[in-house]
Design an enzyme around this catalytic site. Structure first.
Site, mmCIF file in Angstrom:
data_model
loop_
_atom_site.group_PDB
_atom_site.id
_atom_site.type_symbol
_atom_site.label_atom_id
_atom_site.label_comp_id
_atom_site.label_asym_id
_atom_site.label_seq_id
_atom_site.Cartn_x
_atom_site.Cartn_y
_atom_site.Cartn_z
ATOM 1 N N HIS A 56 -55.696 28.274 -51.935
ATOM 2 C CA HIS A 56 -54.749 28.026 -52.960
ATOM 3 C C HIS A 56 -54.994 29.132 -54.100
ATOM 4 O O HIS A 56 -54.994 28.852 -55.670
ATOM 5 C CB HIS A 56 -55.400 26.203 -54.540
ATOM 6 N N ASN A 129 -51.016 17.723 -53.878
ATOM 7 C CA ASN A 129 -50.236 18.418 -53.698
ATOM 8 C C ASN A 129 -48.535 17.637 -53.594
ATOM 9 O O ASN A 129 -48.540 17.177 -54.231
ATOM 10 C CB ASN A 129 -50.326 18.581 -51.596
ATOM 11 N N TYR A 339 -65.300 20.863 -55.640
ATOM 12 C CA TYR A 339 -64.282 21.423 -56.735
ATOM 13 C C TYR A 339 -64.928 22.503 -57.711
ATOM 14 O O TYR A 339 -64.491 22.927 -58.182
ATOM 15 C CB TYR A 339 -63.229 20.897 -57.366
#
Length: 485
Positions: A56, A129, A339
Site C-alpha cells: 500500500h 480493500n 500493522y
C-alpha cells in the site's frame, strides 16, 4: 526582525541571512563547516523520506465526516454509532497494494480502503480493500504472498512465474483472483469503487450481547472501471491520475460519498453456516444476511500537506473502540499485530501522537519517551498504574466481551476447504462480455509464465470452479484441460 515579516529561518527559528550562497573562504571556497544552515539543510534533505510502506505504498487521502443514518444501537454500543444524525470526523487513505511509491495509479491491483474515525472514545480504524475477499486466509502466508507481487531479487522485474506459482499452489486465492482479473480490477477513479472491511468483526451492545458483522461501503458515484488499454495509456500519460482526480473533485466541491451497510450474523450461526464466516476468502450471501444501512461517509476536505497526512497516517485494524471487537479470523488476527508494528518501524513508536493520528479525545497512558515525542510527554503526571496519586486507572466497564476458546493447540487449516463454489458462482453471474473480458485478462497475465505445469495447475482450479471457466482459459493458452478434472 519584525514579527509580521515572513522570514526564512532554521529549524530552531533563527533567521537565515543568505539562502542562495554557501559560506566560503573567499569567493572560490572551500565551504566552511561553520555554515550551520547549509549543514542542517543538507542533513534534513537526506532524511526527508521515511521508509515507504511495504504494501500500500502508493496512496491518496482526504478528510471528511461520517453521519449515522440508521439506528444500530441494538447491535453495538460504539458511541459514534449511537444515534441517527451523529457526525464523526474521519480520514481515508486509498492505495494500490503491490506497487512502489512512484508506481502508476491505473494498474490492475486491489485498492486499499482504510478509514480512521476520530470518535469520542478513541480512534477506530477500518482497514479494508475495494474487494470483499482476499487472496489468503492465514497471516502466516502473507509475507510469501507479497514477495510474489514484488520484484525478482536478481532481475528486479515483476515475476509472473512467482505470482501464478503461488496462486496455483494456494487455491483459496481463486475467488479474489477472479475478481481482480474481472472488469473491476482497474477502477476508473477512487471515487467510483466500493469499499469493504473484508474481515468479520464482532459488535457488542450495552447488554453485552454480540453479533458478527461485515462492512460494505457502497459508492454513491456509481461503479466505473477502466479498459486495460486506456489504463495503460493513462499510466504513461499521468501515473498519478487517481490521486489527481480525487484532489480535483474535492477542490471543485464535488464531494465523494459512500453509504455504509453491514451484514449481521448471530453468533451461533458461525458454527452452522455453509462457509466458515471467519474465512476472508469467502463472502456471506446477502440473501442469508441482508445489508443493513448504517450511515454515510462524505469526503469534503483535501490534505494541506501530503507527507504530514497521507504519508504519515497510520491505520491499524487493531484500533478498536468499545462495542467493536476482533473475530477469530486468522488473517485479521495477524494484522492486529503486523500493522501497528509496521507503523512503529516506519514512523516511530510515537506515531499516534502525530496530528493526523492523534485522537480527538483525551489520551491517558503511561507510554513515555521515545524518539520524536511531539507533545509534553505526559508532563509531571503519574507514569505508572496502579498508583495512589490519582493517575488514570483501568475501566472495567469496557472489558471486551467474553468468548469461549476450545481445542488443542496446533498448526491447522480452516476445516472447510471449498475454494471453488463462490468463485464459480461469481463466474456464472457474469454476462458473456464480462466472461470474455475475464478470460482475456487471465490468458494475457498467464502467457508470460514459463512453466506449463504451473499454468495447468491453475487451469485445474478454474475448471473446478466452472468447467467452462477452465476450458476457455486452457484454450486461450493453447493447453489441454488437465485429465481427471
Amino acid at each position: 526582525m519584525t514579527a509580521d515579516k515572513n522570514y526564512l529561518t532554521t529549524s530552531t527559528g533563527a533567521p537565515v541571512g543568505d539562502n542562495q550562497n554557501s559560506l566560503t573562504a573567499g569567493q572560490r571556497g572551500p565551504v566552511l563547516i561553520q555554515d550551520i544552515h547549509l549543514l542542517e539543510k543538507l542533513a534534513h534533505f537526506n532524511r526527508e523520506r521515511v521508509p515507504e510502506r511495504v504494501v500500500h505504498a502508493k496512496g491518496a487521502g482526504a478528510h471528511g465526516y461520517f453521519e449515522v443514518t440508521n439506528d444500530v444501537s441494538k447491535y453495538t454500543k460504539a458511541a459514534f454509532l449511537s444515534e441517527v444524525g451523529k457526525r464523526t470526523p474521519m480520514f481515508i487513505r486509498f492505495s494500490t497494494v503491490a506497487g512502489e511509491l512512484g508506481s502508476a495509479d491505473t494498474v490492475r491491483d486491489p485498492r486499499g480502503f482504510a478509514v480512521k474515525f476520530y470518535t469520542e472514545e478513541g480512534n477506530y480504524d477500518l482497514v479494508g480493500n475495494n474487494t470483499p475477499v482476499f487472496f489468503i486466509r492465514d497471516a502466516i502466508k502473507f509475507p510469501d504472498f507479497i514477495h510474489t507481487q514484488k520484484r525478482h531479487p536478481q532481475t528486479h522485474l515483476k515475476n509472473p512465474n512467482a505470482v501464478w506459482d503461488f496462486w496455483s499452489l494456494s487455491p483459496e486465492s481463486l475467488h479474489q483472483v477472479t475478481i481482480l482479473m474481472s472488469d473491476r480490477g482497474i477502477p476508473a477513479t477512487l471515487r467510483h469503487m466500493h469499499g469493504f472491511g473484508s474481515h468479520t468483526f464482532k459488535w457488542v451492545n450495552e447488554q453485552g450481547e454480540g453479533v458478527w458483522v461485515k462492512y460494505h461501503f457502497k459508492t454513491e458515484q456509481g461503479i466505473r472501471n477502466l479498459d486495460p488499454k486506456l489504463a495503460a495509456q493513462i499510466a504513461g500519460d499521468n501515473p498519478d491520475y487517481h490521486t489527481e482526480d480525487l484532489f480535483r473533485a474535492i477542490e471543485r466541491g464535488e464531494f465523494p460519498a459512500w453509504k455504509l451497510y453491514v451484514q449481521i450474523m448471530p453468533l451461533a450461526d458461525a458454527d452452522t453456516y455453509r462457509f466458515d464466516p471467519f474465512d476472508v476468502t469467502k463472502v456471506w450471501s446477502q440473501k442469508d444476511y441482508p445489508l443493513i444501512e448504517v450511515g454515510r461517509m462524505v469526503l469534503n476536505r483535501n490534505p494541506e500537506n501530503y507527507f504530514a497526512e497521507v504519508e504519515q497516517v497510520t491505520l491499524s485494524p487493531g484500533n478498536f473502540v468499545p462495542g467493536i471487537e476482533a473475530s477469530p479470523d486468522k488473517m485479521l488476527q495477524g494484522r492486529l499485530f503486523a500493522y501497528a508494528d509496521a507503523h512503529r518501524y516506519r514512523v516511530g513508536a510515537n506515531h499516534n501522537a502525530l496530528p493526523i493520528n492523534k485522537p480527538q479525545c483525551p489520551v491517558h497512558n503511561n507510554q513515555r519517551d521515545g524518539a520524536m515525542r511531539p507533545d509534553n510527554n505526559g508532563g509531571s503526571g503519574v507514569y505508572y498504574e496502579p498508583n495512589s496519586y490519582g493517575g488514570p486507572t483501568e475501566a472495567p466497564q469496557h472489558r471486551i466481551s467474553a468468548f469461549p476458546v476450545t481445542g488443542t493447540a496446533d498448526s491447522v487449516a480452516y476445516d472447510r476447504d471449498d475454494h471453488y463454489t463462490q468463485a464459480g458462482d461469481l463466474y456464472r453471474l457474469m454476462s458473456e462480455p464480462e466472461r470474455a473480458y475475464l478470460i482475456d485478462t487471465i490468458v494475457g497475465a498467464m502467457k508470460p509464465v514459463e512453466r506449463d505445469d504451473i499454468k495447468l495447475r491453475q487451469i485445474g482450479h478454474f475448471y473446478k470452479a466452472d468447467p467452462e471457466y477452465g476450458r476457455r482459459v486452457a484454450e486461450g493458452l493453447g493447453l489441454p484441460v488437465p485429465q481427471g478434472e
